[in-house]
Write a protein that holds these residues in place. Structure first.
Motif, PDB file in Angstrom:
ATOM      1  N   LEU A  47       6.989  19.673  13.863  1.00  0.00           N
ATOM      2  CA  LEU A  47       7.035  21.135  13.819  1.00  0.00           C
ATOM      3  C   LEU A  47       8.287  21.703  14.472  1.00  0.00           C
ATOM      4  O   LEU A  47       8.734  22.786  14.100  1.00  0.00           O
ATOM      5  CB  LEU A  47       5.801  21.732  14.514  1.00  0.00           C
ATOM      6  CG  LEU A  47       4.441  21.416  13.892  1.00  0.00           C
ATOM      7  CD1 LEU A  47       3.323  22.042  14.728  1.00  0.00           C
ATOM      8  CD2 LEU A  47       4.366  21.903  12.454  1.00  0.00           C
ATOM      9  N   GLY A  48       8.843  20.979  15.436  1.00  0.00           N
ATOM     10  CA  GLY A  48       9.913  21.537  16.257  1.00  0.00           C
ATOM     11  C   GLY A  48      11.319  21.224  15.818  1.00  0.00           C
ATOM     12  O   GLY A  48      12.259  21.366  16.612  1.00  0.00           O
ATOM     13  N   SER A  49      11.510  20.802  14.579  1.00  0.00           N
ATOM     14  CA  SER A  49      12.864  20.489  14.109  1.00  0.00           C
ATOM     15  C   SER A  49      12.990  20.776  12.626  1.00  0.00           C
ATOM     16  O   SER A  49      11.999  20.788  11.891  1.00  0.00           O
ATOM     17  CB  SER A  49      13.189  19.005  14.351  1.00  0.00           C
ATOM     18  OG  SER A  49      12.415  18.179  13.513  1.00  0.00           O
TER      19      SER A  49
ATOM     20  N   GLU B 248      10.465  19.907   9.218  1.00  0.00           N
ATOM     21  CA  GLU B 248       9.993  20.824   8.183  1.00  0.00           C
ATOM     22  C   GLU B 248       9.900  20.102   6.844  1.00  0.00           C
ATOM     23  O   GLU B 248       8.897  20.203   6.130  1.00  0.00           O
ATOM     24  CB  GLU B 248      10.927  22.019   8.064  1.00  0.00           C
ATOM     25  CG  GLU B 248      10.878  22.971   9.239  1.00  0.00           C
ATOM     26  CD  GLU B 248      11.761  24.185   9.011  1.00  0.00           C
ATOM     27  OE1 GLU B 248      12.012  24.526   7.839  1.00  0.00           O
ATOM     28  OE2 GLU B 248      12.209  24.788  10.003  1.00  0.00           O
ATOM     29  N   GLY B 249      10.972  19.386   6.498  1.00  0.00           N
ATOM     30  CA  GLY B 249      10.969  18.662   5.235  1.00  0.00           C
ATOM     31  C   GLY B 249       9.938  17.561   5.217  1.00  0.00           C
ATOM     32  O   GLY B 249       9.274  17.322   4.201  1.00  0.00           O
ATOM     33  N   TRP B 250       9.770  16.875   6.346  1.00  0.00           N
ATOM     34  CA  TRP B 250       8.774  15.812   6.430  1.00  0.00           C
ATOM     35  C   TRP B 250       7.372  16.379   6.265  1.00  0.00           C
ATOM     36  O   TRP B 250       6.529  15.776   5.595  1.00  0.00           O
ATOM     37  CB  TRP B 250       8.900  15.090   7.762  1.00  0.00           C
ATOM     38  CG  TRP B 250      10.156  14.288   7.912  1.00  0.00           C
ATOM     39  CD1 TRP B 250      11.191  14.194   7.024  1.00  0.00           C
ATOM     40  CD2 TRP B 250      10.502  13.455   9.025  1.00  0.00           C
ATOM     41  NE1 TRP B 250      12.163  13.355   7.515  1.00  0.00           N
ATOM     42  CE2 TRP B 250      11.773  12.887   8.737  1.00  0.00           C
ATOM     43  CE3 TRP B 250       9.877  13.143  10.220  1.00  0.00           C
ATOM     44  CZ2 TRP B 250      12.415  12.015   9.617  1.00  0.00           C
ATOM     45  CZ3 TRP B 250      10.515  12.278  11.106  1.00  0.00           C
ATOM     46  CH2 TRP B 250      11.769  11.722  10.804  1.00  0.00           C
TER      47      TRP B 250
ATOM     48  N   ARG C 179       2.091  24.384   6.965  1.00  0.00           N
ATOM     49  CA  ARG C 179       3.119  24.979   7.819  1.00  0.00           C
ATOM     50  C   ARG C 179       3.506  26.379   7.354  1.00  0.00           C
ATOM     51  O   ARG C 179       3.478  27.339   8.130  1.00  0.00           O
ATOM     52  CB  ARG C 179       4.334  24.056   7.824  1.00  0.00           C
ATOM     53  CG  ARG C 179       5.487  24.563   8.673  1.00  0.00           C
ATOM     54  CD  ARG C 179       6.757  23.778   8.378  1.00  0.00           C
ATOM     55  NE  ARG C 179       7.763  24.050   9.377  1.00  0.00           N
ATOM     56  CZ  ARG C 179       8.050  23.229  10.384  1.00  0.00           C
ATOM     57  NH1 ARG C 179       7.409  22.094  10.502  1.00  0.00           N
ATOM     58  NH2 ARG C 179       8.965  23.556  11.256  1.00  0.00           N
ATOM     59  N   ASP C 180       3.911  26.526   6.106  1.00  0.00           N
ATOM     60  CA  ASP C 180       4.412  27.812   5.623  1.00  0.00           C
ATOM     61  C   ASP C 180       3.319  28.874   5.614  1.00  0.00           C
ATOM     62  O   ASP C 180       3.575  30.031   5.945  1.00  0.00           O
ATOM     63  CB  ASP C 180       5.016  27.650   4.229  1.00  0.00           C
ATOM     64  CG  ASP C 180       6.296  26.828   4.245  1.00  0.00           C
ATOM     65  OD1 ASP C 180       6.898  26.700   5.325  1.00  0.00           O
ATOM     66  OD2 ASP C 180       6.683  26.310   3.181  1.00  0.00           O
TER      67      ASP C 180
ATOM     68  N   PRO D   9       9.185  32.945  12.076  1.00  0.00           N
ATOM     69  CA  PRO D   9      10.149  32.285  11.188  1.00  0.00           C
ATOM     70  C   PRO D   9      10.053  30.766  11.238  1.00  0.00           C
ATOM     71  O   PRO D   9      10.454  30.074  10.299  1.00  0.00           O
ATOM     72  CB  PRO D   9      11.503  32.757  11.731  1.00  0.00           C
ATOM     73  CG  PRO D   9      11.246  32.990  13.194  1.00  0.00           C
ATOM     74  CD  PRO D   9       9.840  33.516  13.281  1.00  0.00           C
ATOM     75  N   ASP D  10       9.569  30.238  12.377  1.00  0.00           N
ATOM     76  CA  ASP D  10       9.497  28.792  12.563  1.00  0.00           C
ATOM     77  C   ASP D  10       8.625  28.503  13.784  1.00  0.00           C
ATOM     78  O   ASP D  10       8.066  29.423  14.394  1.00  0.00           O
ATOM     79  CB  ASP D  10      10.897  28.185  12.747  1.00  0.00           C
ATOM     80  CG  ASP D  10      11.689  28.898  13.841  1.00  0.00           C
ATOM     81  OD1 ASP D  10      11.138  29.073  14.962  1.00  0.00           O
ATOM     82  OD2 ASP D  10      12.846  29.291  13.592  1.00  0.00           O
ATOM     83  N   PHE D  11       8.514  27.223  14.136  1.00  0.00           N
ATOM     84  CA  PHE D  11       7.743  26.819  15.307  1.00  0.00           C
ATOM     85  C   PHE D  11       8.663  26.318  16.428  1.00  0.00           C
ATOM     86  O   PHE D  11       8.293  25.442  17.197  1.00  0.00           O
ATOM     87  CB  PHE D  11       6.757  25.704  14.944  1.00  0.00           C
ATOM     88  CG  PHE D  11       5.559  26.171  14.175  1.00  0.00           C
ATOM     89  CD1 PHE D  11       4.638  27.040  14.735  1.00  0.00           C
ATOM     90  CD2 PHE D  11       5.353  25.726  12.881  1.00  0.00           C
ATOM     91  CE1 PHE D  11       3.528  27.465  14.025  1.00  0.00           C
ATOM     92  CE2 PHE D  11       4.239  26.139  12.159  1.00  0.00           C
ATOM     93  CZ  PHE D  11       3.328  27.017  12.733  1.00  0.00           C
TER      94      PHE D  11
END
Length: 245
Positions: free
Chosen positions: A117-119, A123-125, A203-204, A213-215
């Motif tokens: 979650l933190g990179s 995200e892609g993974w 996630r999304d 916007p992100d984690f």
């Protein structure tokens, strides 16, 4: 673009064209598979993003399915490597130390959260794993398209989950004083891992609901604190079925 040489089998597990080209193809494929799913993913798009000609995918991976399996193994290898320290802490927990078992369990979840979650890479993974494990994207429902899984998916799921599941189950067993094969132990383990999976595999959708916007940064720290608090809450009190025994 890279030109693919005439196809020949690599020797001794190596790749005649080098690991760098193979890595570029895998990382491009992770993005494309994660965004589109296995069936809709275009090998031509993967080749373009990797900067190689389409025949290179056949040369290195025996085609689309082999590439998909290689992507899964790539993630599994990296996650296993990152979890080594957390597993070492877990292995040192004594069979009668419930508090240490809960902390070690939270440490595993923290490590997964940092990695997945933190990179940007995570995200892609996450999207790739969501496609592989559920057959759908982690995107919100309005954007999501159901896909068929890759034929090699089941081996990926097993290699990805077996170690995490077994380590967490053992720690829950220590924390609760119940046998590892007790159905209540298994249920609590699934519930604890599922807390993280809700954010990881969706996630999304989760970000859209939160308006984030992100984690990253403080947002990730807040999520990790909640996951840790929930894990402690799940394991703090004996179940009513335990008390009745």
């Amino acid at each position: 673009m890279e030109q693919a040489s005439p196809r020949r089998r690599p020797t001794a597990g190596g790749y005649a064209r080098g690991d760098e080209v193979r890595r570029r193809i895998i990382e491009a494929a992770l993005r494309v598979f994660g965004e589109n799913g296995y069936e809709r993913a275009s090998t031509r798009q993967i080749a373009t993003e990797a900067g190689v000609n389409p025949p290179a995918l056949q040369y290195y991976f025996d085609g689309k399915d082999g590439l998909h399996q290689a992507c899964g193994q790539y993630i599994a290898d990296h996650i296993s490597q990152r979890l080594e320290a957390a597993y070492a802490v877990a292995a040192a927990v004594k069979p009668d130390d419930a508090a240490a078992a809960v902390d070690a369990l939270c440490n595993i979840i923290d490590t997964l959260a940092d990695l997945l979650l933190g990179s940007a890479q995570g995200e892609g993974w996450s999207r790739f794993i969501a496609q592989s494990q559920t057959g759908v994207s982690s995107q919100p429902a309005a954007q999501r398209q159901t896909e068929e899984s890759s034929p090699g998916n089941s081996a990926f799921r097993q290699s990805m989950n077996a170690k995490i599941q077994s380590e967490c189950t053992r720690l829950v067993s220590i924390a609760t004083g119940r046998a590892a094969d007790d159905v209540r132990t298994k249920l609590q383990t699934i519930a604890i891992i599922g807390q993280f999976a809700a954010f990881h595999l969706r996630r999304d959708s989760s970000l859209a609901l939160l308006g984030w916007p992100d984690f990253y940064g403080e947002r990730l720290q807040m999520l990790k604190e909640i996951l840790r608090s929930q894990t402690h809450a799940i394991l703090k009190h004996r179940l009513a079925s335990d008390e009745a025994v």
